[in-house]
Design a protein around this motif. Structure first.
Motif, PDB file in Angstrom:
ATOM      1  N   GLN A 246       0.823  -1.210   0.000  1.00 17.70           N
ATOM      2  CA  GLN A 246       0.000   0.000   0.000  1.00 17.70           C
ATOM      3  C   GLN A 246       0.856   1.259   0.000  1.00 17.70           C
ATOM      4  O   GLN A 246       0.527   2.243  -0.656  1.00 17.70           O
ATOM      5  CB  GLN A 246      -0.968   0.005   1.192  1.00 17.70           C
ATOM      6  CG  GLN A 246      -1.929   1.205   1.157  1.00 17.70           C
ATOM      7  CD  GLN A 246      -3.229   0.940   1.883  1.00 17.70           C
ATOM      8  OE1 GLN A 246      -3.849  -0.094   1.715  1.00 17.70           O
ATOM      9  NE2 GLN A 246      -3.634   1.881   2.698  1.00 17.70           N
ATOM     10  N   LYS A 247       1.994   1.234   0.728  1.00 19.53           N
ATOM     11  CA  LYS A 247       2.882   2.396   0.701  1.00 19.53           C
ATOM     12  C   LYS A 247       3.438   2.612  -0.706  1.00 19.53           C
ATOM     13  O   LYS A 247       3.544   3.750  -1.176  1.00 19.53           O
ATOM     14  CB  LYS A 247       4.028   2.195   1.693  1.00 19.53           C
ATOM     15  CG  LYS A 247       3.611   2.260   3.152  1.00 19.53           C
ATOM     16  CD  LYS A 247       4.796   2.092   4.078  1.00 19.53           C
ATOM     17  CE  LYS A 247       4.378   2.152   5.536  1.00 19.53           C
ATOM     18  NZ  LYS A 247       5.521   1.953   6.454  1.00 19.53           N
ATOM     19  N   VAL A 248       3.795   1.517  -1.366  1.00 23.43           N
ATOM     20  CA  VAL A 248       4.284   1.602  -2.743  1.00 23.43           C
ATOM     21  C   VAL A 248       3.222   2.231  -3.636  1.00 23.43           C
ATOM     22  O   VAL A 248       3.498   3.148  -4.419  1.00 23.43           O
ATOM     23  CB  VAL A 248       4.656   0.191  -3.262  1.00 23.43           C
ATOM     24  CG1 VAL A 248       4.841   0.202  -4.787  1.00 23.43           C
ATOM     25  CG2 VAL A 248       5.923  -0.303  -2.584  1.00 23.43           C
ATOM     26  N   ARG A 249       1.990   1.755  -3.491  1.00 25.11           N
ATOM     27  CA  ARG A 249       0.923   2.231  -4.352  1.00 25.11           C
ATOM     28  C   ARG A 249       0.658   3.717  -4.139  1.00 25.11           C
ATOM     29  O   ARG A 249       0.515   4.475  -5.100  1.00 25.11           O
ATOM     30  CB  ARG A 249      -0.342   1.424  -4.105  1.00 25.11           C
ATOM     31  CG  ARG A 249      -0.228  -0.019  -4.543  1.00 25.11           C
ATOM     32  CD  ARG A 249      -1.246  -0.898  -3.888  1.00 25.11           C
ATOM     33  NE  ARG A 249      -2.563  -0.758  -4.482  1.00 25.11           N
ATOM     34  CZ  ARG A 249      -3.655  -1.316  -3.977  1.00 25.11           C
ATOM     35  NH1 ARG A 249      -3.592  -2.034  -2.876  1.00 25.11           N
ATOM     36  NH2 ARG A 249      -4.816  -1.156  -4.571  1.00 25.11           N
ATOM     37  N   MET A 250       0.581   4.176  -2.891  1.00 20.52           N
ATOM     38  CA  MET A 250       0.281   5.580  -2.626  1.00 20.52           C
ATOM     39  C   MET A 250       1.366   6.489  -3.180  1.00 20.52           C
ATOM     40  O   MET A 250       1.085   7.504  -3.821  1.00 20.52           O
ATOM     41  CB  MET A 250       0.110   5.789  -1.112  1.00 20.52           C
ATOM     42  CG  MET A 250      -0.407   7.179  -0.755  1.00 20.52           C
ATOM     43  SD  MET A 250      -2.065   7.485  -1.424  1.00 20.52           S
ATOM     44  CE  MET A 250      -1.857   9.103  -2.146  1.00 20.52           C
ATOM     45  N   ARG A 251       2.619   6.117  -2.946  1.00 22.37           N
ATOM     46  CA  ARG A 251       3.733   6.921  -3.460  1.00 22.37           C
ATOM     47  C   ARG A 251       3.691   6.993  -4.980  1.00 22.37           C
ATOM     48  O   ARG A 251       3.890   8.053  -5.582  1.00 22.37           O
ATOM     49  CB  ARG A 251       5.045   6.278  -2.994  1.00 22.37           C
ATOM     50  CG  ARG A 251       6.321   7.015  -3.439  1.00 22.37           C
ATOM     51  CD  ARG A 251       7.522   6.122  -3.224  1.00 22.37           C
ATOM     52  NE  ARG A 251       7.470   4.952  -4.096  1.00 22.37           N
ATOM     53  CZ  ARG A 251       8.051   3.782  -3.814  1.00 22.37           C
ATOM     54  NH1 ARG A 251       8.693   3.614  -2.665  1.00 22.37           N
ATOM     55  NH2 ARG A 251       7.980   2.784  -4.678  1.00 22.37           N
ATOM     56  N   ASP A 252       3.416   5.859  -5.600  1.00 24.21           N
ATOM     57  CA  ASP A 252       3.400   5.810  -7.062  1.00 24.21           C
ATOM     58  C   ASP A 252       2.216   6.563  -7.655  1.00 24.21           C
ATOM     59  O   ASP A 252       2.345   7.217  -8.696  1.00 24.21           O
ATOM     60  CB  ASP A 252       3.352   4.350  -7.531  1.00 24.21           C
ATOM     61  CG  ASP A 252       4.655   3.609  -7.273  1.00 24.21           C
ATOM     62  OD1 ASP A 252       5.638   4.257  -6.861  1.00 24.21           O
ATOM     63  OD2 ASP A 252       4.681   2.391  -7.487  1.00 24.21           O
ATOM     64  N   TYR A 253       1.047   6.456  -7.023  1.00 20.33           N
ATOM     65  CA  TYR A 253      -0.119   7.197  -7.521  1.00 20.33           C
ATOM     66  C   TYR A 253       0.147   8.697  -7.475  1.00 20.33           C
ATOM     67  O   TYR A 253      -0.253   9.435  -8.380  1.00 20.33           O
ATOM     68  CB  TYR A 253      -1.361   6.869  -6.698  1.00 20.33           C
ATOM     69  CG  TYR A 253      -1.858   5.451  -6.850  1.00 20.33           C
ATOM     70  CD1 TYR A 253      -1.780   4.776  -8.072  1.00 20.33           C
ATOM     71  CD2 TYR A 253      -2.419   4.773  -5.779  1.00 20.33           C
ATOM     72  CE1 TYR A 253      -2.232   3.482  -8.210  1.00 20.33           C
ATOM     73  CE2 TYR A 253      -2.870   3.466  -5.908  1.00 20.33           C
ATOM     74  CZ  TYR A 253      -2.779   2.832  -7.124  1.00 20.33           C
ATOM     75  OH  TYR A 253      -3.225   1.545  -7.248  1.00 20.33           O
ATOM     76  N   GLN A 254       0.829   9.148  -6.420  1.00 22.01           N
ATOM     77  CA  GLN A 254       1.146  10.572  -6.306  1.00 22.01           C
ATOM     78  C   GLN A 254       2.074  10.993  -7.448  1.00 22.01           C
ATOM     79  O   GLN A 254       1.851  12.019  -8.106  1.00 22.01           O
ATOM     80  CB  GLN A 254       1.810  10.851  -4.962  1.00 22.01           C
ATOM     81  CG  GLN A 254       2.140  12.324  -4.721  1.00 22.01           C
ATOM     82  CD  GLN A 254       0.897  13.172  -4.527  1.00 22.01           C
ATOM     83  OE1 GLN A 254       0.120  12.934  -3.610  1.00 22.01           O
ATOM     84  NE2 GLN A 254       0.710  14.165  -5.393  1.00 22.01           N
ATOM     85  N   ALA A 255       3.118  10.201  -7.684  1.00 21.52           N
ATOM     86  CA  ALA A 255       4.076  10.539  -8.742  1.00 21.52           C
ATOM     87  C   ALA A 255       3.404  10.521 -10.117  1.00 21.52           C
ATOM     88  O   ALA A 255       3.638  11.407 -10.951  1.00 21.52           O
ATOM     89  CB  ALA A 255       5.243   9.552  -8.715  1.00 21.52           C
ATOM     90  N   MET A 256       2.561   9.524 -10.353  1.00 22.16           N
ATOM     91  CA  MET A 256       1.877   9.425 -11.640  1.00 22.16           C
ATOM     92  C   MET A 256       0.944  10.610 -11.849  1.00 22.16           C
ATOM     93  O   MET A 256       0.920  11.225 -12.925  1.00 22.16           O
ATOM     94  CB  MET A 256       1.100   8.105 -11.710  1.00 22.16           C
ATOM     95  CG  MET A 256       0.371   7.862 -13.009  1.00 22.16           C
ATOM     96  SD  MET A 256      -0.272   6.164 -13.160  1.00 22.16           S
ATOM     97  CE  MET A 256      -1.444   6.112 -11.794  1.00 22.16           C
ATOM     98  N   CYS A 257       0.181  10.952 -10.815  1.00 20.39           N
ATOM     99  CA  CYS A 257      -0.778  12.057 -10.951  1.00 20.39           C
ATOM    100  C   CYS A 257      -0.077  13.401 -11.067  1.00 20.39           C
ATOM    101  O   CYS A 257      -0.562  14.294 -11.773  1.00 20.39           O
ATOM    102  CB  CYS A 257      -1.751  12.054  -9.776  1.00 20.39           C
ATOM    103  SG  CYS A 257      -2.927  10.693  -9.843  1.00 20.39           S
TER     104      CYS A 257
END
Length: 222
Positions: A172-183
């Motif tokens: 989940q930490k990976v996903r949140m960090r990545d969603y922020q970078a992608m957005c």
């Protein structure tokens, strides 16, 4: 309303309920799906349940072995890798397409609001809310992209099964960090950076899952 329309609407409710239950980890790969129980749960006929299960089987979400009841599909490690191969390309393409939408004047608010909702769910460590917010974020990206083909194809990627079956503590930490970078890249209208961030997200998911398997080799055939 014609009877076929009623059946279609009823089966859609079952399909949505199963997909939602899988995304929120209330259903799990390998879990049996009993027609009678589903009919009672969703207040629909067994014919509607059968139609829903057949549609989910066609999408690869459900397996219906001969002379056995339906069950949520369980992925082998090889099948998981194949899903991730597709998801990597598709997520990069979605992010690129959404960034081009922003660059052409599409509003930023839906993506910003969806990302804020995801951040609130992450901070609260609410798994159900995080799953809902994640779906909301992808809807916002799909709408911003304006691509009919992405809207048709993206939901067919079996990432809900991957997330339900493979749940390393770091994911989940990976996903949140990545969603922020992608957005961030999408909202800048930077198509190349968005593409790279979208693919990097799935690569990071792959790494987290691979690390889990390397730590627990006995689970590689689940």
């Amino acid at each position: 309303m014609r009877s076929d329309e009623v059946t279609s609407s009823a089966s859609s409710a079952v399909i949505y309920g199963i997909l939602n239950g899988l995304a929120e980890q209330k259903l799990f790969p390998g879990q049996r799906l009993v027609e009678l129980d589903l009919a009672e749960q969703y207040k629909v006929s067994r014919n509607s349940v059968r139609e829903a299960l057949q549609q989910l089987a066609a999408q690869g979400v459900v397996e219906i072995p001969r002379n056995k009841g339906a069950a949520i599909r369980s992925l082998s490690l090889q099948e998981t890798q194949e899903v991730l191969d597709v998801a990597e390309r598709m997520t990069g393409l979605l992010a690129r397409s959404a960034a081009l939408g922003i660059a052409s004047g599409q509003p930023r608010d839906p993506i910003q609001q969806a990302l804020a909702e995801l951040d609130r769910a992450n901070t609260a460590q609410d798994v159900d809310a995080f799953a809902r917010a994640r779906r909301g974020l992808y809807r916002a990206l799909l709408n911003t992209s304006g691509s009919r083909e992405l809207k048709r194809l993206f939901p067919s990627i079996q990432m809900p099964i991957v997330y339900a079956q493979h749940r390393p503590s770091t994911l989940q930490k990976v996903r949140m960090r990545d969603y922020q970078a992608m957005c961030d890249a999408v909202l800048r209208g930077d198509a190349q950076a968005a593409d790279e961030a979208g693919m990097a997200h799935v690569q990071n998911v792959r790494s987290a899952i691979t690390h889990r398997f390397s730590s627990s080799p006995a689970e590689t055939e689940t």
